[in-house]
Every structure is written in structure tokens, then in C-alpha cells.
Design an enzyme around this catalytic site. Structure first.
Site, PDB file in Angstrom:
ATOM      1  N   PRO A 198      92.329  29.250 -39.037  1.00 36.81           N
ATOM      2  CA  PRO A 198      91.552  30.280 -38.349  1.00 36.81           C
ATOM      3  C   PRO A 198      91.825  31.688 -38.881  1.00 36.81           C
ATOM      4  O   PRO A 198      90.936  32.534 -38.903  1.00 36.81           O
ATOM      5  CB  PRO A 198      92.003  30.142 -36.895  1.00 36.81           C
ATOM      6  CG  PRO A 198      92.373  28.700 -36.766  1.00 36.81           C
ATOM      7  CD  PRO A 198      92.980  28.338 -38.086  1.00 36.81           C
ATOM      8  N   GLU A 203      88.136  22.762 -59.051  1.00 33.09           N
ATOM      9  CA  GLU A 203      87.283  22.865 -57.864  1.00 33.09           C
ATOM     10  C   GLU A 203      86.215  23.924 -58.078  1.00 33.09           C
ATOM     11  O   GLU A 203      85.039  23.737 -57.730  1.00 33.09           O
ATOM     12  CB  GLU A 203      88.136  23.225 -56.645  1.00 33.09           C
ATOM     13  CG  GLU A 203      87.317  23.400 -55.371  1.00 33.09           C
ATOM     14  CD  GLU A 203      88.172  23.716 -54.156  1.00 33.09           C
ATOM     15  OE1 GLU A 203      87.590  24.041 -53.097  1.00 33.09           O
ATOM     16  OE2 GLU A 203      89.412  23.651 -54.259  1.00 33.09           O
TER      17      GLU A 203
END
Length: 340
Positions: free
Chosen positions: A187, A303
Site C-alpha cells: 500500500p 520484466e
């Protein structure tokens, strides 16, 4: 050899730590050999570049690929059209794909393509992996998390895990029976790993893991999660005290939140993950202690390459959709294309 392995994988299914450097070197050598004559002279390529092809998604284009890649691309394209496209709207409503499609992809040899043969893989090269990236985008189906599983999660295990860990997880991962995820985002911390709060502390020879992660692709369906956690709060920099852990579905204290509703990628399961006093055995540590940040820096470039290539492939698909539309749609008695 690669095509033979694909055929073998298709009909029979998929039942020492290797570094990517060797795999990419082998891929480059294979590609070089495929375009070289016996006397060492390069063979002039007759493959058109994308700009010269009839459509941007034609098979048999681009000099970086060869005939083996074309055969594989045809197989992958058929797979997506048969096993993914017809069910994707249903999966979008469910917020996830089926487990069956994962296992079918494994049988087709589409998962963990670059896993060496000694670990149960087909020993494909990077360009074969790229074929899957692109064909997923050409199918316009974002649901299957094959690319993250195969080309982000699996490399951590192949490159840094022990032989015992590889033998335990890799066969089921390339068979589509063990779905992988990586839990990095929190978060309060996204790409900034300095903000990671998830913490693992020693308890005898075990580790106790606490924290939570968010926006985790494959999170809801995951069977194995690579979790980034702080293991040394006294380190001069957070990066020097980060480790990676292998957390398995069903471990006590490991909970999955609800599937997150998103603007797009609706068939791709994305979830929050919670770790409440999860006890991890010593062999849950991935690689060496406090080396996680360096492993991430080694693996994240692939990635980013994957994301870039898939973005381009998605644009190529949309270009072709637009071209087809303007050639068919009529207004004022003419097609839209003839009005330009």
C-alpha cells in the site's frame, strides 16, 4: 531440437542453478547458427520486416526469428484462438481464467519456455518466449498470467534457488499445476523498494513473516508466491536488508483478499495478500539472505523488456483492427478509408 521438444511437450505433457547469461548466450548462438552457412558466411535473410508485410501480425516476418519460431508461433496462435478467445468474456465476468487453461498451456509447452531440459523444460530461447508474449496480445486477451508466471517468477527459482527447491516447484510450474506470483507492491511502496514494510524475523531456524501486499497479478490463483521482505532493519540502506521468500498457498497465516475490480485487465486475477505470523521453514528462503534487492535488479530488466514488447504487440493488434474497420465501415456511400 526445439520443435521436437515442443511436439514432445504437446503429446506427453510436462512432468544446479542455471543463469540467464548462459541461456541468452545459447539463444544467440542458436540464432546465429540458423543464419550461417557451412563456410561461416551469413545467409541473406529473405524474411520481410514488419513494415513490408501484408499485416503487422503476419507469421514469417522479422530477421530475429527463424523457421522454428514460425512453427511455434503457429501452434501458440492456434492455442489462444481455441482455448482462450472463446472463453475470455466469461473469464472477465469471473475475474479470473480457469485452471484448466493453465494446464493446457503446460501441455502445449508454453510455460517456462527457457527452463533448461535438465530441469524438465523444453530449453527454448528468448525469442520463443517473445512469441508467447506477442501472441497473447494478438489474441486481445489479457486474462492468462502466463508471462508473469514464466518470465518473471520462474527465473528467480531457476537462477537463485537450490537444486531441491527447483526440483520441488519447477516441474509443476511448467505443467501449469502450480501458478506463480511475485509480491512486491505494498500500500505504501510500489517500485520504490526502499518503502517495503513486510518483515521477516528469525525464530530459531524458521522465519516469521508479517505484512501485506497489493495489486498482485496471479495473486488470487497463486500456489506459490515470491515475497519481498525486510530481514535486516539495521542495515545502512533498506536495499541491503531485503530477502526473498517462497510462500505457498495454504500456509497458516497466509490469506488472500478479494479479487480487485479494475478498469481493464478484467480477466486477470489481481489480489491483496496478507501475511500474519506466517511461519516459514529455512528452505523457504530464496537464494542468500539479504541479497533480494540485487536479485530484483538482475531480473527486472527482462520484466521491462516483456512489458515493452507486449505493449508494441498490443498496438499492432489495434492498428490492424482499425485498418479492417476503416476498410469495411461505409459512410456517404464510401468506406471510411476512401474518405481520407
Amino acid at each position: 531440437m526445439f520443435v521436437k521438444n515442443i511436439v514432445k511437450a504437446y503429446f506427453s505433457g510436462q512432468n544446479n542453478v542455471s543463469c540467464r547469461g548462459r541461456m541468452l548466450s545459447a539463444a544467440a548462438t542458436r540464432l546465429q547458427h540458423s543464419h550461417t552457412q557451412h563456410f561461416g558466411q551469413p545467409v541473406p535473410s529473405t524474411r520481410p520486416e514488419t513494415s513490408s508485410a501484408k499485416t503487422l501480425m503476419d507469421i514469417g516476418t522479422r530477421r530475429i526469428f527463424n523457421e522454428e519460431h514460425d512453427v511455434f508461433r503457429e501452434s501458440v496462435r492456434r492455442f489462444f484462438q481455441k482455448e482462450v478467445v472463446p472463453y475470455h468474456k466469461e473469464w472477465e465476468k469471473a475475474g479470473q481464467v480457469s485452471r484448466e487453461v493453465w494446464e493446457k498451456a503446460g501441455e502445449q509447452g508454453m510455460l517456462g519456455i527457457m527452463v533448461p531440459e535438465e530441469h524438465g523444460g523444453i530449453g527454448g530461447d528468448l525469442f520463443s518466449t517473445v512469441v508467447v508474449w506477442e501472441e497473447l496480445m494478438y489474441s486481445n486477451c489479457s486474462g492468462p498470467g502466463f508471462t508473469l508466471h514464466s518470465d518473471i517468477v520462474i527465473p528467480y527459482i531457476i537462477n537463485y534457488c537450490t537444486k531441491a527447491q527447483i526440483e520441488r516447484f519447477i516441474p509443476n510450474m511448467i505443467a501449469g499445476k502450480c501458478i506463480g506470483a511475485i509480491a512486491m507492491t505494498e500500500p505504501g511502496a510500489g517500485s520504490d523498494l526502499q518503502g517495503v514494510k513486510t518483515y521477516a524475523k528469525r525464530d530459531g531456524s524458521d522465519w516469521i513473516l508479517n505484512g501485506n501486499k497489493v495489486f498482485i497479478t496471479n495473486g488470487w490463483m497463486s500456489d506459490l508466491v515470491v515475497v519481498i521482505a525486510v530481514t535486516n532493519r539495521e542495515a545502512k540502506a533498506v536495499a541491503h536488508g531485503i530477502s526473498l521468500f517462497l510462500v505457498e498457498d495454504g500456509m497458516k497465516g497466509f490469506h488472500k483478499g478479494c479479487k480487485l475490480e479494475k478498469i481493464g485487465l478484467k480477466a486477470q486475477d489481481t489480489a491483496e495478500l496478507f501475511f500474519e505470523d506466517v511461519r516459514l521453514p529455512p528452505d523457504a528462503l530464496l537464494g542468500e539472505l539479504n541479497q533480494g534487492f540485487y536479485y530484483l535488479m538482475n531480473e527486472l530488466p527482462q520484466e521491462r523488456l516483456m512489458i515493452a514488447d507486449m505493449a508494441i504487440a498490443s498496438c499492432e493488434f489495434m492498428f490492424e483492427e482499425t485498418r479492417n474497420y476503416v476498410l469495411q465501415r461505409k459512410a456517404f456511400g464510401k468506406t471510411i478509408a476512401h474518405l481520407q
